[in-house]
Scaffold this motif. Sequence first.
Motif, PDB file in Angstrom:
ATOM      1  N   LYS A 103      66.994   6.996   8.670  1.00 31.69           N
ATOM      2  CA  LYS A 103      66.973   5.940   9.686  1.00 31.69           C
ATOM      3  C   LYS A 103      67.058   4.581   9.016  1.00 31.69           C
ATOM      4  O   LYS A 103      66.879   4.447   7.809  1.00 31.69           O
ATOM      5  N   LYS A 104      67.288   3.526   9.806  1.00 31.09           N
ATOM      6  CA  LYS A 104      67.529   2.206   9.201  1.00 31.09           C
ATOM      7  C   LYS A 104      66.253   1.469   8.803  1.00 31.09           C
ATOM      8  O   LYS A 104      66.285   0.581   7.965  1.00 31.09           O
ATOM      9  N   ASN A 105      65.108   1.868   9.352  1.00 30.76           N
ATOM     10  CA  ASN A 105      63.848   1.185   9.045  1.00 30.76           C
ATOM     11  C   ASN A 105      62.844   2.135   8.409  1.00 30.76           C
ATOM     12  O   ASN A 105      62.893   3.339   8.630  1.00 30.76           O
ATOM     13  N   VAL A 106      61.931   1.560   7.632  1.00 29.05           N
ATOM     14  CA  VAL A 106      60.849   2.330   7.011  1.00 29.05           C
ATOM     15  C   VAL A 106      59.516   1.668   7.333  1.00 29.05           C
ATOM     16  O   VAL A 106      59.448   0.470   7.618  1.00 29.05           O
ATOM     17  N   GLY A 107      58.477   2.461   7.246  1.00 34.32           N
ATOM     18  CA  GLY A 107      57.122   1.955   7.401  1.00 34.32           C
ATOM     19  C   GLY A 107      56.460   1.885   6.041  1.00 34.32           C
ATOM     20  O   GLY A 107      56.677   2.753   5.198  1.00 34.32           O
ATOM     21  N   CYS A 108      55.676   0.860   5.843  1.00 28.10           N
ATOM     22  CA  CYS A 108      55.021   0.689   4.549  1.00 28.10           C
ATOM     23  C   CYS A 108      53.590   0.207   4.743  1.00 28.10           C
ATOM     24  O   CYS A 108      53.355  -0.778   5.447  1.00 28.10           O
ATOM     25  N   GLN A 137      53.815   4.694  15.672  1.00 28.00           N
ATOM     26  CA  GLN A 137      54.235   4.421  17.047  1.00 28.00           C
ATOM     27  C   GLN A 137      55.710   4.017  17.132  1.00 28.00           C
ATOM     28  O   GLN A 137      56.278   3.981  18.216  1.00 28.00           O
ATOM     29  N   PHE A 138      56.343   3.742  16.000  1.00 26.53           N
ATOM     30  CA  PHE A 138      57.733   3.303  15.988  1.00 26.53           C
ATOM     31  C   PHE A 138      58.657   4.515  15.887  1.00 26.53           C
ATOM     32  O   PHE A 138      58.713   5.184  14.857  1.00 26.53           O
ATOM     33  N   GLU A 139      59.392   4.765  16.962  1.00 27.38           N
ATOM     34  CA  GLU A 139      60.257   5.945  17.016  1.00 27.38           C
ATOM     35  C   GLU A 139      61.437   5.848  16.060  1.00 27.38           C
ATOM     36  O   GLU A 139      62.017   6.871  15.693  1.00 27.38           O
ATOM     37  N   ASP A 140      61.791   4.642  15.657  1.00 32.18           N
ATOM     38  CA  ASP A 140      62.947   4.473  14.764  1.00 32.18           C
ATOM     39  C   ASP A 140      62.563   4.581  13.289  1.00 32.18           C
ATOM     40  O   ASP A 140      63.341   4.246  12.408  1.00 32.18           O
ATOM     41  N   VAL A 141      61.343   5.061  13.017  1.00 27.98           N
ATOM     42  CA  VAL A 141      60.861   5.197  11.640  1.00 27.98           C
ATOM     43  C   VAL A 141      60.361   6.621  11.431  1.00 27.98           C
ATOM     44  O   VAL A 141      59.583   7.143  12.236  1.00 27.98           O
ATOM     45  N   GLU A 142      60.825   7.252  10.345  1.00 30.27           N
ATOM     46  CA  GLU A 142      60.316   8.573   9.996  1.00 30.27           C
ATOM     47  C   GLU A 142      59.891   8.660   8.531  1.00 30.27           C
ATOM     48  O   GLU A 142      59.364   9.678   8.099  1.00 30.27           O
ATOM     49  N   ASP A 143      60.102   7.589   7.776  1.00 28.28           N
ATOM     50  CA  ASP A 143      59.711   7.552   6.371  1.00 28.28           C
ATOM     51  C   ASP A 143      58.650   6.483   6.164  1.00 28.28           C
ATOM     52  O   ASP A 143      58.840   5.326   6.566  1.00 28.28           O
ATOM     53  N   TYR A 144      57.555   6.885   5.516  1.00 31.02           N
ATOM     54  CA  TYR A 144      56.433   5.989   5.268  1.00 31.02           C
ATOM     55  C   TYR A 144      56.181   5.939   3.764  1.00 31.02           C
ATOM     56  O   TYR A 144      56.135   6.983   3.110  1.00 31.02           O
ATOM     57  N   PHE A 145      56.004   4.729   3.249  1.00 28.04           N
ATOM     58  CA  PHE A 145      55.837   4.538   1.816  1.00 28.04           C
ATOM     59  C   PHE A 145      54.562   3.764   1.508  1.00 28.04           C
ATOM     60  O   PHE A 145      54.129   2.913   2.290  1.00 28.04           O
ATOM     61  N   ILE A 146      54.016   4.067   0.339  1.00 28.62           N
ATOM     62  CA  ILE A 146      52.924   3.285  -0.247  1.00 28.62           C
ATOM     63  C   ILE A 146      53.275   3.129  -1.717  1.00 28.62           C
ATOM     64  O   ILE A 146      53.714   4.086  -2.365  1.00 28.62           O
ATOM     65  N   PHE A 147      53.104   1.920  -2.233  1.00 30.25           N
ATOM     66  CA  PHE A 147      53.415   1.635  -3.624  1.00 30.25           C
ATOM     67  C   PHE A 147      52.112   1.299  -4.346  1.00 30.25           C
ATOM     68  O   PHE A 147      51.428   0.359  -3.981  1.00 30.25           O
ATOM     69  N   VAL A 148      51.781   2.101  -5.358  1.00 35.29           N
ATOM     70  CA  VAL A 148      50.519   1.939  -6.071  1.00 35.29           C
ATOM     71  C   VAL A 148      50.801   1.457  -7.489  1.00 35.29           C
ATOM     72  O   VAL A 148      51.590   2.070  -8.217  1.00 35.29           O
ATOM     73  N   SER A 149      50.153   0.376  -7.862  1.00 31.88           N
ATOM     74  CA  SER A 149      50.320  -0.173  -9.209  1.00 31.88           C
ATOM     75  C   SER A 149      49.678   0.738 -10.241  1.00 31.88           C
ATOM     76  O   SER A 149      48.666   1.395  -9.968  1.00 31.88           O
ATOM     77  N   ASN A 181      59.608   1.682 -15.118  1.00 34.08           N
ATOM     78  CA  ASN A 181      59.004   2.362 -16.274  1.00 34.08           C
ATOM     79  C   ASN A 181      57.537   2.738 -16.063  1.00 34.08           C
ATOM     80  O   ASN A 181      56.723   2.649 -16.976  1.00 34.08           O
ATOM     81  N   GLY A 182      57.195   3.111 -14.829  1.00 39.39           N
ATOM     82  CA  GLY A 182      55.836   3.535 -14.526  1.00 39.39           C
ATOM     83  C   GLY A 182      54.927   2.432 -14.012  1.00 39.39           C
ATOM     84  O   GLY A 182      53.754   2.686 -13.730  1.00 39.39           O
ATOM     85  N   PHE A 183      55.445   1.233 -13.852  1.00 43.16           N
ATOM     86  CA  PHE A 183      54.639   0.126 -13.341  1.00 43.16           C
ATOM     87  C   PHE A 183      54.114   0.417 -11.938  1.00 43.16           C
ATOM     88  O   PHE A 183      52.980   0.086 -11.596  1.00 43.16           O
ATOM     89  N   ILE A 184      54.954   1.068 -11.115  1.00 43.07           N
ATOM     90  CA  ILE A 184      54.584   1.392  -9.733  1.00 43.07           C
ATOM     91  C   ILE A 184      54.852   2.862  -9.479  1.00 43.07           C
ATOM     92  O   ILE A 184      55.906   3.377  -9.842  1.00 43.07           O
ATOM     93  N   THR A 185      53.890   3.531  -8.831  1.00 44.58           N
ATOM     94  CA  THR A 185      54.065   4.890  -8.349  1.00 44.58           C
ATOM     95  C   THR A 185      54.401   4.801  -6.875  1.00 44.58           C
ATOM     96  O   THR A 185      53.692   4.136  -6.101  1.00 44.58           O
ATOM     97  N   VAL A 186      55.473   5.465  -6.486  1.00 48.55           N
ATOM     98  CA  VAL A 186      55.917   5.478  -5.086  1.00 48.55           C
ATOM     99  C   VAL A 186      55.386   6.747  -4.434  1.00 48.55           C
ATOM    100  O   VAL A 186      55.633   7.852  -4.908  1.00 48.55           O
ATOM    101  N   LEU A 187      54.642   6.557  -3.349  1.00 49.08           N
ATOM    102  CA  LEU A 187      54.150   7.679  -2.551  1.00 49.08           C
ATOM    103  C   LEU A 187      54.894   7.680  -1.227  1.00 49.08           C
ATOM    104  O   LEU A 187      55.243   6.617  -0.697  1.00 49.08           O
ATOM    105  N   ARG A 188      55.092   8.879  -0.704  1.00 48.16           N
ATOM    106  CA  ARG A 188      55.897   9.003   0.502  1.00 48.16           C
ATOM    107  C   ARG A 188      55.311  10.079   1.412  1.00 48.16           C
ATOM    108  O   ARG A 188      54.768  11.067   0.946  1.00 48.16           O
ATOM    109  N   GLN A 189      55.475   9.834   2.698  1.00 43.82           N
ATOM    110  CA  GLN A 189      55.070  10.834   3.674  1.00 43.82           C
ATOM    111  C   GLN A 189      56.180  10.958   4.699  1.00 43.82           C
ATOM    112  O   GLN A 189      56.783   9.988   5.100  1.00 43.82           O
TER     113      GLN A 189
END
Length: 174
Positions: free
Chosen positions: A97-102, A131-143, A166-174
């Motif tokens: 989809k065109k939008n993501v949740g973060c 609640q946003f129907e146009d979003v199905e990907d959720y991200f969190i970025f952990v330092s 190079n490991g500065f940020i870990t990307v988590l996804r749901q």
Amino acid sequence: MEFKYEIITDEEIEYCRDLCNELMAFQKSKAHITPELFDHMNFDTRMVPSVKSALHNYTVIVKDGEKIVAYVYSNISPKEAYSNNFAAFFELSSVRKKNVGCLSQFFIKEEYRQYGIGSKLFDMSMDWLKQFEDVEDYFIFVSNGNDNALKFYKHKGFLVSHTILNGFITVLRQ
């Protein structure tokens, strides 16, 4: 202690200034990979631009009396917002989809951790994001170095997708 959770408007994000700056200092103190990248990260360079560029914002502050002790900031943004001069946070083609949740920023003053504030703020943010129907990907970025945050988000059902810078940020996804 009696905690009050307040959803604030974009015009009220100034309430988060001190805690956002504390978050950046905390992240730098934990980082073992290029901590100097945090030297120019603060409320004005991180939160303000994100709030201005997002399609939808959700910010909750937590008060103990009149003292703000925690906040969470989440947003809905076009997926292209996560490919910029700083980094490509994920492969754009991996998002249908065109939008993501973060869940973008999350901070609780140290003396207020372990009271359930984190779980409540996390749940409030996820309820809002979903609640946003146009979003199905959720991200969190952990330092890097913030092992407690990584453990918390994994416990809440997020999975490590990959690392960037190079490991500065870990990307988590749901």
